[in-house]
Design a protein around this motif. Sequence first.
Motif, PDB file in Angstrom:
ATOM      1  N   MET A   1       0.849  -1.176   0.000  1.00 42.14           N
ATOM      2  CA  MET A   1       0.000   0.000   0.000  1.00 42.14           C
ATOM      3  C   MET A   1       0.893   1.236   0.000  1.00 42.14           C
ATOM      4  O   MET A   1       1.805   1.350   0.806  1.00 42.14           O
ATOM      5  N   LYS A   2       0.614   2.135  -0.903  1.00 36.46           N
ATOM      6  CA  LYS A   2       1.356   3.394  -0.975  1.00 36.46           C
ATOM      7  C   LYS A   2       0.764   4.371   0.030  1.00 36.46           C
ATOM      8  O   LYS A   2      -0.443   4.591   0.042  1.00 36.46           O
ATOM      9  N   THR A   3       1.618   4.933   0.868  1.00 29.01           N
ATOM     10  CA  THR A   3       1.130   5.918   1.836  1.00 29.01           C
ATOM     11  C   THR A   3       1.755   7.297   1.628  1.00 29.01           C
ATOM     12  O   THR A   3       1.320   8.254   2.249  1.00 29.01           O
ATOM     13  N   ALA A  41     -10.807   1.046  -6.811  1.00 27.97           N
ATOM     14  CA  ALA A  41     -10.450  -0.288  -6.310  1.00 27.97           C
ATOM     15  C   ALA A  41     -10.203  -1.241  -7.474  1.00 27.97           C
ATOM     16  O   ALA A  41      -9.274  -2.053  -7.445  1.00 27.97           O
ATOM     17  N   ASN A  42     -11.023  -1.139  -8.498  1.00 28.15           N
ATOM     18  CA  ASN A  42     -10.835  -1.977  -9.679  1.00 28.15           C
ATOM     19  C   ASN A  42      -9.503  -1.670 -10.357  1.00 28.15           C
ATOM     20  O   ASN A  42      -8.833  -2.569 -10.870  1.00 28.15           O
ATOM     21  N   LEU A  50      -6.060  -3.766  -1.224  1.00 27.91           N
ATOM     22  CA  LEU A  50      -7.362  -3.183  -0.918  1.00 27.91           C
ATOM     23  C   LEU A  50      -7.738  -3.393   0.543  1.00 27.91           C
ATOM     24  O   LEU A  50      -8.261  -2.481   1.193  1.00 27.91           O
ATOM     25  N   LEU A  51      -7.457  -4.577   1.070  1.00 31.93           N
ATOM     26  CA  LEU A  51      -7.741  -4.829   2.491  1.00 31.93           C
ATOM     27  C   LEU A  51      -6.891  -3.939   3.383  1.00 31.93           C
ATOM     28  O   LEU A  51      -7.378  -3.424   4.403  1.00 31.93           O
ATOM     29  N   GLU A  52      -5.635  -3.725   3.022  1.00 32.17           N
ATOM     30  CA  GLU A  52      -4.770  -2.810   3.782  1.00 32.17           C
ATOM     31  C   GLU A  52      -5.341  -1.396   3.759  1.00 32.17           C
ATOM     32  O   GLU A  52      -5.326  -0.694   4.773  1.00 32.17           O
ATOM     33  N   CYS A  53      -5.830  -0.975   2.602  1.00 31.43           N
ATOM     34  CA  CYS A  53      -6.408   0.367   2.474  1.00 31.43           C
ATOM     35  C   CYS A  53      -7.664   0.509   3.329  1.00 31.43           C
ATOM     36  O   CYS A  53      -7.861   1.538   3.981  1.00 31.43           O
ATOM     37  N   ARG A  58     -10.124   2.829   8.023  1.00 32.36           N
ATOM     38  CA  ARG A  58     -10.927   2.624   9.231  1.00 32.36           C
ATOM     39  C   ARG A  58     -10.172   3.096  10.469  1.00 32.36           C
ATOM     40  O   ARG A  58     -10.739   3.763  11.345  1.00 32.36           O
ATOM     41  N   THR A  59      -8.903   2.784  10.538  1.00 30.54           N
ATOM     42  CA  THR A  59      -8.084   3.201  11.677  1.00 30.54           C
ATOM     43  C   THR A  59      -8.051   4.718  11.784  1.00 30.54           C
ATOM     44  O   THR A  59      -8.240   5.276  12.869  1.00 30.54           O
ATOM     45  N   SER A  60      -7.849   5.400  10.655  1.00 35.74           N
ATOM     46  CA  SER A  60      -7.804   6.860  10.701  1.00 35.74           C
ATOM     47  C   SER A  60      -9.177   7.435  11.027  1.00 35.74           C
ATOM     48  O   SER A  60      -9.284   8.461  11.704  1.00 35.74           O
TER      49      SER A  60
END
Length: 67
Positions: A1-3, A41-42, A50-53, A58-60
């Motif tokens: 995941m790119k942050t 997402a596609n 996608l699950l990491e995102c 959700r965490t944020s």
Amino acid sequence: MKTQPNLQQPDAFYAAWVAAHEHLDPVRSADLNARLVLLLANQIGDHAVLLECIEAARTSADEVEPG
């Protein structure tokens, strides 16, 4: 995941996103966002990413106080 920031033209993207919501009621605005999320997402396509995102979003969201 790119942050780290990865958009080529972040201000132009934001302006286009905001403009797409002009004259929409809250329900249609939320629907536009949902469709945009699914399209993006596609484009990503990788289930694990996608699950990491989802988890990061959700965490944020949990860290922001309502109000």
